[in-house]
Design a protein around this motif. Structure first.
Motif, PDB file in Angstrom:
ATOM      1  N   LEU A   1       0.691  -1.284   0.041  1.00 19.29           N
ATOM      2  CA  LEU A   1      -0.057  -0.047   0.002  1.00 19.29           C
ATOM      3  C   LEU A   1       0.883   1.156  -0.098  1.00 19.29           C
ATOM      4  CD1 LEU A   1      -3.073  -0.277   2.458  1.00 19.29           C
ATOM      5  CD2 LEU A   1      -3.163  -0.576  -0.072  1.00 19.29           C
TER       6      LEU A   1
ATOM      7  N   TYR B   1      -8.771   0.472  -2.334  1.00 20.87           N
ATOM      8  CA  TYR B   1      -9.309  -0.992  -3.246  1.00 20.87           C
ATOM      9  C   TYR B   1      -8.817  -0.748  -4.676  1.00 20.87           C
ATOM     10  CZ  TYR B   1     -13.056   1.959  -5.613  1.00 20.87           C
ATOM     11  OH  TYR B   1     -13.772   2.767  -6.281  1.00 20.87           O
TER      12      TYR B   1
ATOM     13  N   VAL C   1      -5.755  -8.767   5.024  1.00 20.17           N
ATOM     14  CA  VAL C   1      -6.057  -7.890   6.124  1.00 20.17           C
ATOM     15  C   VAL C   1      -4.700  -8.332   7.254  1.00 20.17           C
ATOM     16  CG1 VAL C   1      -7.463  -7.979   8.085  1.00 20.17           C
ATOM     17  CG2 VAL C   1      -8.431  -7.934   6.002  1.00 20.17           C
TER      18      VAL C   1
ATOM     19  N   LEU D   1      -1.745  -6.426   5.636  1.00 23.98           N
ATOM     20  CA  LEU D   1      -1.846  -4.996   5.608  1.00 23.98           C
ATOM     21  C   LEU D   1      -2.679  -3.867   6.723  1.00 23.98           C
ATOM     22  CD1 LEU D   1      -2.345  -4.695   1.634  1.00 23.98           C
ATOM     23  CD2 LEU D   1      -0.312  -4.623   2.867  1.00 23.98           C
ATOM     24  N   ALA D   2      -3.285  -4.834   7.761  1.00 28.76           N
ATOM     25  CA  ALA D   2      -4.394  -4.030   8.554  1.00 28.76           C
ATOM     26  C   ALA D   2      -5.245  -3.318   7.911  1.00 28.76           C
ATOM     27  CB  ALA D   2      -3.379  -3.533   9.658  1.00 28.76           C
ATOM     28  N   ILE D   3      -5.919  -3.798   6.912  1.00 30.85           N
ATOM     29  CA  ILE D   3      -7.046  -2.945   6.213  1.00 30.85           C
ATOM     30  C   ILE D   3      -8.283  -3.636   6.571  1.00 30.85           C
ATOM     31  CG2 ILE D   3      -5.332  -1.937   4.475  1.00 30.85           C
ATOM     32  CD1 ILE D   3      -6.535  -3.973   2.614  1.00 30.85           C
ATOM     33  N   ASN D   4      -9.307  -2.865   6.219  1.00 33.87           N
ATOM     34  CA  ASN D   4     -10.605  -3.180   6.213  1.00 33.87           C
ATOM     35  C   ASN D   4     -10.920  -4.615   5.200  1.00 33.87           C
ATOM     36  OD1 ASN D   4     -13.583  -3.678   5.944  1.00 33.87           O
ATOM     37  ND2 ASN D   4     -13.808  -1.516   6.667  1.00 33.87           N
TER      38      ASN D   4
ATOM     39  N   ARG E   1      -0.516  -0.626  14.813  1.00 33.17           N
ATOM     40  CA  ARG E   1      -0.729  -1.505  13.733  1.00 33.17           C
ATOM     41  C   ARG E   1      -1.234  -3.094  13.978  1.00 33.17           C
ATOM     42  NH1 ARG E   1       1.346  -1.127   8.532  1.00 33.17           N
ATOM     43  NH2 ARG E   1       0.605   0.967   8.858  1.00 33.17           N
TER      44      ARG E   1
ATOM     45  N   LEU F   1      -4.930  -2.960  15.194  1.00 35.06           N
ATOM     46  CA  LEU F   1      -5.565  -2.826  14.154  1.00 35.06           C
ATOM     47  C   LEU F   1      -5.737  -3.918  13.311  1.00 35.06           C
ATOM     48  CD1 LEU F   1      -4.968   0.926  13.328  1.00 35.06           C
ATOM     49  CD2 LEU F   1      -7.018   0.036  14.332  1.00 35.06           C
ATOM     50  N   ARG F   2      -4.763  -4.755  13.049  1.00 32.50           N
ATOM     51  CA  ARG F   2      -4.577  -5.813  12.324  1.00 32.50           C
ATOM     52  C   ARG F   2      -5.452  -7.051  12.837  1.00 32.50           C
ATOM     53  NH1 ARG F   2       0.918  -8.513  12.773  1.00 32.50           N
ATOM     54  NH2 ARG F   2      -0.333  -9.137  14.458  1.00 32.50           N
TER      55      ARG F   2
ATOM     56  N   MET G   1      -9.013  -5.809  12.528  1.00 28.70           N
ATOM     57  CA  MET G   1      -9.424  -6.247  11.243  1.00 28.70           C
ATOM     58  C   MET G   1      -9.714  -7.859  10.779  1.00 28.70           C
ATOM     59  SD  MET G   1     -10.329  -3.539   9.897  1.00 28.70           S
ATOM     60  CE  MET G   1     -10.889  -2.952  11.226  1.00 28.70           C
TER      61      MET G   1
ATOM     62  N   ARG H   1      -7.107   3.565   6.645  1.00 24.54           N
ATOM     63  CA  ARG H   1      -6.689   2.286   6.364  1.00 24.54           C
ATOM     64  C   ARG H   1      -7.773   1.330   6.690  1.00 24.54           C
ATOM     65  NH1 ARG H   1      -1.022   1.322   5.722  1.00 24.54           N
ATOM     66  NH2 ARG H   1      -0.857  -0.761   5.637  1.00 24.54           N
ATOM     67  N   VAL H   2      -8.675   1.591   8.052  1.00 27.34           N
ATOM     68  CA  VAL H   2      -9.676   0.521   8.227  1.00 27.34           C
ATOM     69  C   VAL H   2     -11.075   0.814   8.162  1.00 27.34           C
ATOM     70  CG1 VAL H   2      -7.772  -0.162  10.084  1.00 27.34           C
ATOM     71  CG2 VAL H   2      -9.613   1.196  10.849  1.00 27.34           C
TER      72      VAL H   2
END
Lengths: 130, 298
Positions: free
Chosen positions: A6, A15, A44, A47-50, B166, B169-170, B173, B195-196
């Protein structure tokens, strides 16, 4: 398997970045039909994303006919993308260089050209979109 | 649309000050919602109202279709993590898990054990001697092992270092991906929100300023710069969020769902941070109402 990265500073929605990385990998032959994309959970975890973001990128790719989700099995590449023709790139570069020389001899500086270029790109790539 | 929180005219008062006023919103299910705003804007108040820890002074709120915390069943459907990850300092990690199992009907022992072992926490260690990041992770474990449908997190990462943030949050998620839980979290860290979160709520001065899908918000807000323009001549469909006019140039942040076709404007996309800051620095309705009140009073 593709490893997503990212670039938070790019200002490009996450996205879109993910979908673009798949398309780039297809153009470069790094992904081929039959290859499996990482699961939302795997992306996830890295990258720790939704997770919805990953699914949205995959849905876009599916709509383009590049991948297909198989319930319980994952998302698979079903088609590849041709790379851009290097000869076409060379021809465009030559034409662009001629054009820029004539702009320069008409007294336009790099900044003028930049703003004209941006406007032209916008005009060209929004044609027929709105 | 399925909603997890529905508020209408919601308000909460401390003495004469309204901590939250006239808040009407519907937070969709299946989302990770970011709640942002300056300190004192009402974020914690909204989360505590949703958790049923506070009673509204005006309007109403429904969480997962019911009044908050009305029944034990309803309590079990909502996980709440208060600011600063509260844990019992004298109680061991194992003690926290036992407490979670006693207090929660739907407690998932396997999930809790697996998470604690993934985190590398020693079951016999007292919570008071854990690092900030470990405490936050323990608190998140307690809030998620009860298998809630909605998780409310009040500044869960504010006191954590970047690495712990981080990791937190990981893990959050991953839980979202695994359990399909809806999340509402408040934070000052826009980069994390970006990010989230896929849904955004902005509160300023006790008022709701903005709520919507982040992607739709980014697509409908534009930064425009061009020759100086009388603001009154701008298209009626534009909502001007921020404007500055200096010398020959006007710079605007506008909200519009229509494409900006006037070639005089240079159009740039906005980042989530630009967007949030623009709304946060805008005088809120409450501030305007106060000013109007003052004028009448004098």
């Amino acid at each position: 398997m593709i490893e997503f990265q990212l670039d938070p500073a790019s200002g490009v929605a996450t996205y879109l970045q993910l979908a673009q990385q798949v398309r780039d990998a297809l153009r470069l032959g790094l992904l081929e039909p039959g290859d499996r994309l990482p699961t939302a959970q795997q992306v996830v975890a890295k990258l720790a994303i939704n997770p919805n973001t990953v699914l949205k990128a995959y849905r876009d790719l599916e709509r383009e006919g590049l991948v297909r989700g198989r319930p319980g099995m994952g998302t698979f590449v079903i088609r590849t993308l041709p790379g851009t023709d290097p000869a076409a790139q060379r021809r465009f570069l030559a034409a662009m260089t001629d054009l820029l020389r004539s702009a320069r001899s008409a007294g336009l500086g790099p900044d003028d050209i930049e703003s004209i270029y941006r406007t032209a790109v916008r005009n060209c790539f929004t044609e027929g979109v709105a | 649309m399925n909603t997890v929180i529905e508020a209408s005219g919601l308000g909460k008062r401390y003495g004469r000050r309204w901590a939250l006023a006239g808040c009407t919103l519907a937070v969709p299910a299946g989302r990770v919602t970011g709640l942002v705003g300056p300190n004192g804007a009402g974020k914690s108040t909204l989360l505590q109202l949703a958790a049923g820890l506070l009673e509204p002074d005006s309007g109403g709120i429904r969480v997962l279709g019911e009044p908050p915390a009305r029944t034990p069943a309803q309590l079990g459907r909502v996980g709440f993590l208060a600011q600063d990850a509260p844990v019992y300092a004298g109680l061991s990690v194992a003690g926290h898990l036992r407490m979670g199992a006693w207090l929660n009907h739907g407690w998932d022992t396997e999930f809790a054990k697996r998470r604690i072992s993934d985190l590398g926490l020693n079951l016999r260690q007292r919570a008071g001697s854990l690092s900030g990041g470990q405490r936050a992770q323990l608190a998140l474990t307690l809030a998620t092992a009860k298998r809630p449908e909605l998780l409310l997190l009040d500044e869960p990462v504010a006191s954590l270092d970047p690495l712990a943030r981080r990791e937190f949050l990981r893990d959050l998620m991953e839980t979202v991906a695994e359990q399909q839980v809806s999340v509402v979290l408040s934070s000052h860290l826009i980069a994390d929100i970006e990010r989230v979160c896929d849904y955004l709520i902005v509160l300023t001065a006790s008022r709701l300023r903005l709520a919507g899908e982040t992607e739709a918000l980014l697509a409908t807000h534009h930064r425009l710069s061009g020759p100086r323009r009388d603001p009154r001549t701008l298209p009626a469909s534009w909502e001007v969020i921020e404007e500055s006019h200096a010398g020959k140039q006007s710079t605007l942040l506008v909200r519009t769902s229509e494409p900006v076709l006037d070639p005089a404007w240079t159009v740039r996309p906005v980042s989530l941070e630009d967007l949030v800051l623009a709304y946060m620095s805008q005088p809120g309705d409450a501030a305007r109402a106060d000013l109007a009140g003052l004028e009448i009073a004098s």
